[in-house]
Write a protein that holds these residues in place. Sequence first.
Motif, PDB file in Angstrom:
ATOM      1  N   GLU A  40       2.769   0.640-103.445  1.00  0.00           N
ATOM      2  CA  GLU A  40       2.347   1.405-102.262  1.00  0.00           C
ATOM      3  C   GLU A  40       3.243   1.076-101.066  1.00  0.00           C
ATOM      4  O   GLU A  40       3.609   1.954-100.290  1.00  0.00           O
ATOM      5  CB  GLU A  40       0.879   1.108-101.937  1.00  0.00           C
ATOM      6  CG  GLU A  40       0.329   1.992-100.839  1.00  0.00           C
ATOM      7  CD  GLU A  40      -0.859   2.839-101.262  1.00  0.00           C
ATOM      8  OE1 GLU A  40      -0.834   3.386-102.393  1.00  0.00           O
ATOM      9  OE2 GLU A  40      -1.797   2.954-100.473  1.00  0.00           O
TER      10      GLU A  40
ATOM     11  N   HIS B 288       5.582   3.601 -98.951  1.00  0.00           N
ATOM     12  CA  HIS B 288       5.447   3.649 -97.496  1.00  0.00           C
ATOM     13  C   HIS B 288       6.824   3.623 -96.818  1.00  0.00           C
ATOM     14  O   HIS B 288       7.037   4.271 -95.804  1.00  0.00           O
ATOM     15  CB  HIS B 288       4.604   2.450 -97.043  1.00  0.00           C
ATOM     16  CG  HIS B 288       4.234   2.462 -95.597  1.00  0.00           C
ATOM     17  ND1 HIS B 288       2.940   2.690 -95.180  1.00  0.00           N
ATOM     18  CD2 HIS B 288       4.968   2.274 -94.479  1.00  0.00           C
ATOM     19  CE1 HIS B 288       2.914   2.651 -93.856  1.00  0.00           C
ATOM     20  NE2 HIS B 288       4.121   2.392 -93.405  1.00  0.00           N
TER      21      HIS B 288
ATOM     22  N   LEU C 150      -3.736   0.659 -99.582  1.00  0.00           N
ATOM     23  CA  LEU C 150      -3.215  -0.597-100.119  1.00  0.00           C
ATOM     24  C   LEU C 150      -2.135  -1.243 -99.267  1.00  0.00           C
ATOM     25  O   LEU C 150      -1.604  -2.280 -99.629  1.00  0.00           O
ATOM     26  CB  LEU C 150      -2.675  -0.376-101.539  1.00  0.00           C
ATOM     27  CG  LEU C 150      -3.708  -0.038-102.620  1.00  0.00           C
ATOM     28  CD1 LEU C 150      -3.028   0.216-103.943  1.00  0.00           C
ATOM     29  CD2 LEU C 150      -4.730  -1.147-102.767  1.00  0.00           C
ATOM     30  N   THR C 151      -1.760  -0.607 -98.157  1.00  0.00           N
ATOM     31  CA  THR C 151      -0.813  -1.303 -97.290  1.00  0.00           C
ATOM     32  C   THR C 151      -1.493  -1.687 -95.988  1.00  0.00           C
ATOM     33  O   THR C 151      -2.448  -1.045 -95.558  1.00  0.00           O
ATOM     34  CB  THR C 151       0.442  -0.451 -96.953  1.00  0.00           C
ATOM     35  OG1 THR C 151       0.010   0.714 -96.271  1.00  0.00           O
ATOM     36  CG2 THR C 151       1.210  -0.072 -98.185  1.00  0.00           C
ATOM     37  N   GLU C 152      -0.947  -2.720 -95.395  1.00  0.00           N
ATOM     38  CA  GLU C 152      -1.570  -3.270 -94.193  1.00  0.00           C
ATOM     39  C   GLU C 152      -1.495  -2.310 -93.004  1.00  0.00           C
ATOM     40  O   GLU C 152      -2.241  -2.462 -92.044  1.00  0.00           O
ATOM     41  CB  GLU C 152      -0.905  -4.603 -93.825  1.00  0.00           C
ATOM     42  CG  GLU C 152      -1.137  -5.695 -94.866  1.00  0.00           C
ATOM     43  CD  GLU C 152      -2.624  -5.990 -95.092  1.00  0.00           C
ATOM     44  OE1 GLU C 152      -3.351  -6.106 -94.108  1.00  0.00           O
ATOM     45  OE2 GLU C 152      -3.042  -6.077 -96.266  1.00  0.00           O
ATOM     46  N   GLU C 153      -0.585  -1.336 -93.064  1.00  0.00           N
ATOM     47  CA  GLU C 153      -0.420  -0.467 -91.903  1.00  0.00           C
ATOM     48  C   GLU C 153      -1.214   0.828 -91.983  1.00  0.00           C
ATOM     49  O   GLU C 153      -1.308   1.562 -91.009  1.00  0.00           O
ATOM     50  CB  GLU C 153       1.067  -0.161 -91.691  1.00  0.00           C
ATOM     51  CG  GLU C 153       1.788  -1.379 -91.164  1.00  0.00           C
ATOM     52  CD  GLU C 153       3.257  -1.152 -90.906  1.00  0.00           C
ATOM     53  OE1 GLU C 153       3.685   0.015 -90.871  1.00  0.00           O
ATOM     54  OE2 GLU C 153       3.967  -2.156 -90.748  1.00  0.00           O
TER      55      GLU C 153
ATOM     56  N   ARG D 181      -0.112  -2.840-104.868  1.00  0.00           N
ATOM     57  CA  ARG D 181       0.159  -2.945-103.432  1.00  0.00           C
ATOM     58  C   ARG D 181       1.661  -2.931-103.160  1.00  0.00           C
ATOM     59  O   ARG D 181       2.110  -2.382-102.153  1.00  0.00           O
ATOM     60  CB  ARG D 181      -0.453  -4.238-102.857  1.00  0.00           C
ATOM     61  CG  ARG D 181      -1.969  -4.259-102.875  1.00  0.00           C
ATOM     62  CD  ARG D 181      -2.493  -5.482-102.147  1.00  0.00           C
ATOM     63  NE  ARG D 181      -2.523  -5.219-100.724  1.00  0.00           N
ATOM     64  CZ  ARG D 181      -3.643  -4.981-100.027  1.00  0.00           C
ATOM     65  NH1 ARG D 181      -4.821  -5.031-100.612  1.00  0.00           N
ATOM     66  NH2 ARG D 181      -3.592  -4.723 -98.754  1.00  0.00           N
TER      67      ARG D 181
ATOM     68  N   GLU E 142       5.391  -7.767 -95.750  1.00  0.00           N
ATOM     69  CA  GLU E 142       4.576  -7.478 -94.573  1.00  0.00           C
ATOM     70  C   GLU E 142       3.591  -6.334 -94.878  1.00  0.00           C
ATOM     71  O   GLU E 142       2.419  -6.389 -94.530  1.00  0.00           O
ATOM     72  CB  GLU E 142       5.513  -7.083 -93.429  1.00  0.00           C
ATOM     73  CG  GLU E 142       4.835  -6.744 -92.143  1.00  0.00           C
ATOM     74  CD  GLU E 142       5.853  -6.248 -91.098  1.00  0.00           C
ATOM     75  OE1 GLU E 142       5.646  -6.556 -89.936  1.00  0.00           O
ATOM     76  OE2 GLU E 142       6.825  -5.550 -91.458  1.00  0.00           O
ATOM     77  N   LEU E 143       4.092  -5.296 -95.566  1.00  0.00           N
ATOM     78  CA  LEU E 143       3.249  -4.139 -95.854  1.00  0.00           C
ATOM     79  C   LEU E 143       2.213  -4.432 -96.936  1.00  0.00           C
ATOM     80  O   LEU E 143       1.069  -4.009 -96.853  1.00  0.00           O
ATOM     81  CB  LEU E 143       4.119  -2.957 -96.311  1.00  0.00           C
ATOM     82  CG  LEU E 143       4.833  -2.172 -95.223  1.00  0.00           C
ATOM     83  CD1 LEU E 143       5.892  -1.279 -95.846  1.00  0.00           C
ATOM     84  CD2 LEU E 143       3.852  -1.342 -94.420  1.00  0.00           C
ATOM     85  N   SER E 144       2.660  -5.131 -97.981  1.00  0.00           N
ATOM     86  CA  SER E 144       1.784  -5.307 -99.142  1.00  0.00           C
ATOM     87  C   SER E 144       0.903  -6.546 -99.040  1.00  0.00           C
ATOM     88  O   SER E 144      -0.145  -6.617 -99.672  1.00  0.00           O
ATOM     89  CB  SER E 144       2.613  -5.399-100.421  1.00  0.00           C
ATOM     90  OG  SER E 144       3.362  -6.597-100.422  1.00  0.00           O
TER      91      SER E 144
END
Lengths: 310, 135
Positions: free
Chosen positions: B94, B98, A48-51, B91, B20-22
């Motif tokens: 998450e 992260h 679920l994260t872009e990385e 998201r 940025e991450l979600s």
Amino acid sequence: MKVHYYPGCTLKQKTTALDISTREAMKRLDVELVEPEGWTCCGAEYPLTEEKIVGLAAPIRVLRQVREEGGDVLVTTCSFCFAVLKRADKAIKDDPLKRKRINAYLRDDIQINPLTKERTTGFEDYAGEVKVLHLLEFLRDRVGYPRIRERIKRDLKNLAVAPYYGCRLLRPQEEMAVDEPDSPRLFEEFLQAVGCASVDYPFKQECCGSYLSVSLPAAASEASYRILRSAGMNGAKAVAVTCPLCFYNMDHRQEAIKETFLDFPGLPVVFFTQLLAWALGVDKSVLGLGEHRVPADNLFSETPATEVRT
Amino acid sequence: MRVKLKASSQPRKFIERIEELSGENVYACYQCGRCSAGCPVASEMDLLPNQIIRLIQMGLEEDVLRSKTLFLCASCFTCESRCPKGIDMARVMEAVRHILDPKGKDAFGPGEISPELAQEVPQQVLVSIFRKFSK
């Protein structure tokens, strides 16, 4: 009809009832299921994260294998596998950067020719050529309910069954695109097609507690209890599920639920494929009923096989 | 319980990293609370999903990273389907997990499950929970 079928890890070992009832039912509908050669775990969770895009590698590898074997549809029954495969496929289709990165990573996979044992590398990029379908969708769209009705051998006599969608089958709607997340009809229509009466109740798309059953069992018990109680109160004789984890939380853990919630009388949980296989005339001994902790045998009581439906 | 909040003097850094991450717009939230109302595990949480978002908006990184809530989310997407502003809270959760210290302890690692239970549960639950709650 021939179609690729992805059973996933759990169906091969812990929850074989879902796998064998699927196979038996599909045989009776003249659908041949082909497992992709050398399939691996789908990863169970869509990243679920872009990385964390490396989580896309496993599902895309499975889909690419289907394409290599000439398939354009992959059918799966487990809701977790379905969600991961479908969302990964959509991500690859919609996002050129993800497509490039994942394919760059997977290009160097080694391919072994099953006949000559020759090892080669260099796969063509996967760009979303395979359509991922849940078995419920496949039955609705590709097999069709009229064909199911034609083949029915046992009258389920409007057995009152509560369809349980759970979390992964419908949400997020934009990506899953299976049915309306708040008022779905897919499972209800399937139950009616096999001769059951579908019970309407407000908890059919609530969460059963999912993986919290190992980290916080009390929360999973409560979540599953709410679903089971609501189904029972609305007249269901059983709850039908698609996912091995929903089955575990509501069937295997039902003793624990009963110990906490003393008003709960108990309710059998079955897989939708068991109902389908039974209606199509499959023998009771191959439905995997031995895997149930809450006895479900009474639901599958033998009545003379009749050609009741047309 | 009433809590007096004081916004961080540099809220942007944390929010930008979360966004940025979600891929979600955290500022879109107007605190209607539908995510928390529908959450199946809200009763176990120290901070409700809408409170997590509010703290992120205020840049209160430490309060968010300390919360038990991060490891109670089952990613069932009920909040996602109900949010009138289209935020996928799963998201956001998450993304916060992260950001937590990558060298830190697993919130739920293989050591915390008995061999008997590991034998009994479906494989997918082990793969899922370790992917979500361990480093």
